[in-house]
Design a protein around this motif. Sequence first.
Motif, PDB file in Angstrom:
ATOM      1  N   MET A 136      85.563  21.727  -6.380  1.00  0.00           N
ATOM      2  CA  MET A 136      87.029  21.675  -5.961  1.00  0.00           C
ATOM      3  C   MET A 136      87.060  21.239  -4.458  1.00  0.00           C
ATOM      4  N   ILE A 137      86.207  21.793  -3.572  1.00  0.00           N
ATOM      5  CA  ILE A 137      86.265  21.347  -2.327  1.00  0.00           C
ATOM      6  C   ILE A 137      85.940  19.935  -1.982  1.00  0.00           C
ATOM      7  N   GLU A 138      84.836  19.333  -2.917  1.00  0.00           N
ATOM      8  CA  GLU A 138      84.366  18.062  -3.006  1.00  0.00           C
ATOM      9  C   GLU A 138      85.230  17.147  -3.422  1.00  0.00           C
ATOM     10  N   ASN A 139      86.434  17.770  -4.091  1.00  0.00           N
ATOM     11  CA  ASN A 139      87.221  16.849  -4.822  1.00  0.00           C
ATOM     12  C   ASN A 139      86.582  16.260  -6.088  1.00  0.00           C
ATOM     13  N   ALA A 140      85.583  16.750  -6.830  1.00  0.00           N
ATOM     14  CA  ALA A 140      84.840  16.354  -7.709  1.00  0.00           C
ATOM     15  C   ALA A 140      85.022  16.808  -9.086  1.00  0.00           C
ATOM     16  N   ASN A 141      86.192  17.787  -9.070  1.00  0.00           N
ATOM     17  CA  ASN A 141      86.575  18.398 -10.523  1.00  0.00           C
ATOM     18  C   ASN A 141      87.317  17.332 -11.386  1.00  0.00           C
TER      19      ASN A 141
END
Length: 409
Positions: free
Chosen positions: A366-371
């Motif tokens: 989520m933090i790395e916008n990988a979801n």
Amino acid sequence: MSLPYFKEYGWEATVVAVAPQYSEQSKDDLLEKSLPIDVPVHYVKAFDKKITAKLGLGSIAIRSLYYYYKKVNELLSRENFDLIYFSTTQFPVCVLGAVWKKKFAVPYVIDFQDPWFSTYYDDKPKSERPRKHWFSHRLNKYIEPIAVKNADGLISVSAKYIADLKARYPEVINIPTATVIFGASEIDRQIAFENQHRFPQLFDKRFRNLVYVGRGGHDMHKAINLVFEAVKQLFVTYPYYAKILKLHFIGTSYAPKGAGTLTIAPLAKQYGLSETVVEITDRVGYYEALAALDNADALFVPGSDDPAYVASKLLPFLFARKPLLAIFNSNSPAIELLTKFRIKDTYMFDKDKNIEENVKNFLVSMIENANTVPDYPEDVTEAYSAKALTKKQTILFDQVINHKANATS
């Protein structure tokens, strides 16, 4: 959610509700935008809480009971109605169903969005019990049997609630029942989208925001503990994430505005996460809640340690189509629903191992916008639309009418 579709399935509705000025709950004027213009709504009064509170009676259900009785008597006397449908968590009003059934021979259905009489809090410390639990527990113990034993149909968000009622009251074993949760309404999502400018900003978009909107409570601590432990471990490995990640718990109390008790923030403090976790006890409007879900980076739904708990408003979370983290009791009906929607980050706090590690992986993504954006089976999304679930309601209504006709023939 159901009113726009009742007529399509052969039912014309008339609504009786307490006038908004008598309720202390947050108001949501936008709700009227979703109501069909051809559905009559009759508003009733309630006794002034300033007066009834002196007697220890603040419940809107008790304060409005006489006025409901008076108005519905008037309607039933002058018009022909096939059914009375109680869809409210203000359960004491439902006792009037038995009165109207006896007086006017009109059958009634009760919709259990929560349990009514419950022994859940019997072994809990006083600090974890709802306000005025002693009084409400005893009131519910004596009036639930009157309402339920005479009911002609039962609807519930949880099959377990219906099973418990049938075990408690053999009189309702053979009446029509149905499990119907709150559906997802595209009408409502559109209204929320078009009115986002009217809502206050509940969280700062400069952070990565994991959001939950709904009631809090100590019964959710088992699920929330796992997330807080994962966050604590995550900050040890990646200290700079502490400046990026925020967890929001919004609308956690049913109390009037400004009077809610924090149930999540004290737990966060124990984990040293007071700067990361934000709890807003004040309830937010329905459309404001939908907008919050839509603006979140990811969503979290904690389950209760009560195995019957289903999170009746789970579908709006699913239809927001955001990365979703869900942690429930293995016996919760929510597990089956989440499985149908193929939510991979679904965990059972009483069975699954390494949940904290899986939660950390979810948060990193989520933090790395990988979801990835969830992709649901089309037949499943259709089956859980507000329209499809309204059809399930009306099927039960038809069964109640047919059951009554067969019983009198």
